[in-house]
Design an enzyme around this catalytic site. Structure first.
Site, PDB file in Angstrom:
ATOM      1  N   CYS A  48       2.062   5.178  -7.466  1.00 36.19           N
ATOM      2  CA  CYS A  48       2.048   5.282  -5.770  1.00 36.19           C
ATOM      3  C   CYS A  48       3.628   5.741  -5.492  1.00 36.19           C
ATOM      4  CB  CYS A  48       1.618   3.739  -5.613  1.00 36.19           C
ATOM      5  SG  CYS A  48       2.597   3.261  -4.191  1.00 36.19           S
ATOM      6  N   CYS A  51       5.126   3.397  -3.067  1.00 35.53           N
ATOM      7  CA  CYS A  51       5.638   2.077  -3.565  1.00 35.53           C
ATOM      8  C   CYS A  51       7.196   2.213  -3.777  1.00 35.53           C
ATOM      9  CB  CYS A  51       5.017   1.773  -4.698  1.00 35.53           C
ATOM     10  SG  CYS A  51       3.193   1.240  -4.557  1.00 35.53           S
TER      11      CYS A  51
END
Ligand SMILES: *[C@@H]1O[C@H](CO)[C@@H](O)[C@H](O)[C@H]1NC(C)=O
Ligand SMILES: *[C@@H]1O[C@H](CO)[C@@H](O)[C@H](O)[C@H]1NC(C)=O
Length: 400
Positions: A48, A51
């Site tokens: 991700c 993130c």
């Protein structure tokens, strides 16, 4: 310039790595860890991208909490590895944040464990109810500074007896009190009044928090590194009154002791000798000092009563002149303290604006100079005049 930029860059790098240190990478042990401490956890996935960006914010959050003296720990967990937790917390996207701020105590053993670990905590006892909703709401308000738990009646030891269920209780000072809406007002203001132990070591952060409170702060100010017999006596005196006169004074006074007089000197704008006994009204930066040395519990109680009845004079305060003095005091003591701890850094920071101002002044003088020069035939070299003007300016600055 290159060196300055390099300097700034390395400061940034250093502070980011320091902040990173406050975020814990969690694993299976989290199941146990979260029973005793409140955790703010980010679930992420290695693939991700967002993130990774979010991590910077996360490090900031962690270091901010740390600097505020919060007991909340900050962590992150790889969702692709710890799938049990993902299922448990019903994580659906990344990053996800969980913050279980009221933790359930499911057994007497867990309750005893919490009791032995925390000087003070709030407990909701009972099943679902509107009161539980209120408790959760208030818990979210104070979670950064206090502990909140819930339990059913069978998780309580025999020694704890409740008239009614549901109930909310605060456990502190070796005892507990039950919240009574009629007597105590709304839950939020009760928690705010009760969320400190009856007597404790106050650091500058807890003193700062006292500013928003409706109690006077009665403290022994001592030097813990050189504890004299007198300072031990003062501490005992305050603790004894805090405990023995609990019912009389708990609504008016918060008792404790302070190690060192730095913070308090800033409030009273004077140098308080150590050890001392002082009572402060932190909301107006006012204070009371006993007229003579306090030798006995009775004398201390009399001093407290004289404050409550208005017979003792409030010193300091935040009148107009005091506020001006405070600005001046803050400015000078900030320079003094930072100079003592980081002389080079402080010199650098102080001289930076002067250098910048210096440049502007030189620019203005030069502009004027053009006309001047025409008038007096350039009799004197420009640079001398300019230098003199700049010098004059910096002298004026020094006088300021
Ligand atoms: C609780 O009471 C305080 C003061 O009495 C008040 O300022 C606050 O707004 C009240 N809060 C709620 C949720 O009613
Ligand atoms: C602090 O002083 C102000 C102004 O005199 C007063 O209104 C307030 O009630 C005092 N606070 C306490 C806790 O006594």
């Amino acid at each position: 310039m290159a060196t300055v930029r390099h300097f700034i860059f390395s400061v940034l790098v250093v502070s980011i790595t320091l902040a990173e240190g406050y975020v814990e990478e969690l694993d299976d042990r989290f199941k146990e860890m979260r029973k005793s401490e409140p955790w703010l956890v980010q679930f992420y996935a290695p693939w991700c991208e967002y993130c990774k960006t979010f991590d910077l914010i996360w490090y900031d959050v962690a270091s901010e909490l740390k600097s505020q003296g919060s007991h909340v720990s900050v962590g992150k967990m790889d969702s692709t590895v710890y799938t049990d937790a993902v299922t448990e917390f019903r994580i659906r996207g990344y990053p996800s944040i969980i913050f279980p701020f009221v933790r359930a105590l499911s057994s007497v053993r867990l309750f005893q464990n919490v009791l032995s670990r925390h000087q003070i905590f709030f407990l909701y006892v009972g099943g679902r109810s509107p009161l539980k909703g209120q408790f959760y709401k208030v818990a979210s308000e104070f979670i950064l500074y206090n502990y909140f738990f819930s339990a059913t009646v069978d998780a309580l030891p025999q020694a704890v007896t409740l008239q009614d269920v549901p109930s909310i209780a605060v456990f502190k000072d070796g005892s507990y009190d039950i919240y009574d809406e009629e007597r105590d007002g709304n839950l939020s203001s009760w928690v705010d009044r009760e969320r400190f132990p009856g007597y404790f070591l106050m650091d500058s952060f807890s003193l700062y928090q006292m500013g928003e409170r409706t109690k006077l702060v009665a403290v022994a100010v001592v030097d813990e590194k050189n504890p004299s017999a007198e300072s031990i006596r003062y501490k005992n005196l305050v603790e004894t009154v805090a405990m023995e006169y609990r019912d009389e004074y708990r609504t008016s006074f918060q008792f404790g002791y302070v190690d060192g007089n730095d913070y308090i000197n800033g409030v009273i704008m004077d140098k308080l000798p150590m050890p001392s006994l002082i009572v402060m009204n932190m909301s107006v930066d006012g204070y009371y000092l006993p007229g003579s040395t306090i030798e006995t519990i009775e004398a201390f109680v009399q001093f407290l009563d004289s404050i409550l009845t208005g017979r003792s004079e409030l010193l300091g305060g935040n009148g107009f002149l005091r506020q001006i003095k405070r600005l001046y005091y803050r400015a000078t003591s900030a320079v003094k303290t930072s100079f003592a701890s980081a002389p080079f850094g402080t010199c650098f920071l102080i001289s930076l604006p002067l250098v910048v101002i210096g440049f502007i002044v030189v620019g203005i003088c030069t502009a004027e100079r053009v006309d001047d020069e025409k008038a007096d035939d350039g009799a004197r070299p420009t640079v001398t005049r300019r230098k003199r003007a700049a010098l004059k300016h910096s002298e004026a600055k020094k006088k300021d």
